[in-house]
Write an enzyme that holds these catalytic residues in place. Structure first.
Site, PDB file in Angstrom:
ATOM      1  N   HIS A 121      -3.546  -1.342 -25.273  1.00 14.18           N
ATOM      2  CA  HIS A 121      -2.122  -1.034 -25.141  1.00 14.18           C
ATOM      3  C   HIS A 121      -1.886   0.417 -24.730  1.00 14.18           C
ATOM      4  CE1 HIS A 121      -1.865   1.336 -28.890  1.00 14.18           C
ATOM      5  NE2 HIS A 121      -2.683   0.428 -29.422  1.00 14.18           N
ATOM      6  N   ASP A 122      -0.867   0.605 -23.915  1.00 11.19           N
ATOM      7  CA  ASP A 122      -0.412   1.922 -23.448  1.00 11.19           C
ATOM      8  C   ASP A 122      -1.411   2.607 -22.517  1.00 11.19           C
ATOM      9  OD1 ASP A 122       2.215   2.556 -25.085  1.00 11.19           O
ATOM     10  OD2 ASP A 122       0.799   1.720 -26.518  1.00 11.19           O
ATOM     11  N   GLY A 139      -6.679   1.927 -26.432  1.00 13.02           N
ATOM     12  CA  GLY A 139      -5.275   2.259 -26.252  1.00 13.02           C
ATOM     13  C   GLY A 139      -5.053   3.706 -25.854  1.00 13.02           C
TER      14      GLY A 139
END
Length: 276
Positions: A121-122, A139
């Protein structure tokens, strides 16, 4: 002409472009956008809030834009995954959206993610990046344009990998890798990514300036402050050298080390005119 297999499950709230092909048993959830001429194989899931740019190719079993593996995520959080045009996502790749409202996981254009790559994520992945099989990108990792990552690499969260860097297989990345550097399988910077620079169209002057900057920073025995000051004193340095310096100045996790054997040799002749 759009061709969607009758067993595919396509949300009526998804936007499907022209010329799209979607294979058997694939799923496209609400609020997705599939660009023109995308090809999605069988058993693929394009999860909610995902956008695929035109001409993307997604292979068997890939999972794009799924909820993140993060305790902070709560159901109903609106966060997005975007994939640029002409990107290839091979078999069983996993890409997760952010756990934080109105944040993005981004994959650039013309990028290749080989089989079983994981994008956390991100993460922010640039254009024309190549990531080989089984590499795990944690992430918040940033990978700049045209970087090449070999297989079976583990990348710690919040690390950055600079433009046109090349990373050897089976390495563990705990700190940042500056632009244009080559990281060997001993997890040390061993010099510039000369072949990558040539393929990117860098002329001999630019390659020489980048090589000198890398040698000054990693192999002269200088501390970071003095090394960067010496690099910035180079006359008529190309903007790529300034990018190298700025990338290092912005590090929060530190920089992966130079090869100690090369540092012990002193790398003679770095001030002389160099040839690739």
């Amino acid at each position: 002409m759009t061709d969607i297999h009758p067993t595919a499950v396509i949300s009526p709230k998804a936007q499907i472009g022209t010329g799209v092909r979607i294979g058997p048993y694939s799923i496209v959830e609400d609020d997705c956008v599939i660009g023109d001429d995308c090809v999605i194989d069988s058993h693929v899931k394009i999860a909610r809030y995902t956008t695929l740019g035109p001409r993307c190719r997604v292979y068997l079993g890939a999972l794009v834009g799924e909820e993140p593996q993060d305790h902070r995520f709560t159901s109903g959080t609106v966060a997005w995954t975007t994939v640029g045009a002409d990107t290839t996502i091979r078999e069983y790749v996993t890409i997760h959206r952010s756990p934080f409202a109105e944040r993005y996981t981004r994959i650039g254009s013309g990028t290749l993610l080989m089989s079983f790559v994981h994008i956390g994520h991100d993460a922010q992945i640039g254009d024309r990046v190549t990531i080989a099989n089984q590499t795990a990108v944690s992430g918040h990792v940033i990978i700049e344009d045209q970087a090449v990552l070999s297989g079976y690499i583990l990348i710690h969260q919040f690390c950055r990998i600079g433009r046109l860097a090349m990373v050897g297989a089976r390495t563990i990345i705990r700190q940042d890798i500056p632009p244009f550097c080559m990281l060997a399988e001993n997890e040390c910077v061993c010099g510039p990514n000369v072949i990558g620079l040539r393929r990117a169209g860098f002329d001999s002057y630019m390659r020489s300036a980048i090589r000198r900057a890398i040698k000054t920073y990693f192999f002269r025995g200088l501390n970071a402050t003095n090394a960067l000051a010496e690099i910035e004193s180079m006359p008529m340095r190309p903007p790529e050298v300034d990018h190298f310096v700025e990338f290092i100045r912005k590090t929060e996790r530190g920089i992966m080390p130079g090869d100690p054997e090369l540092a012990a040799l002193g790398i003679r002749g770095a001030d002389a005119e160099e040839k690739d």
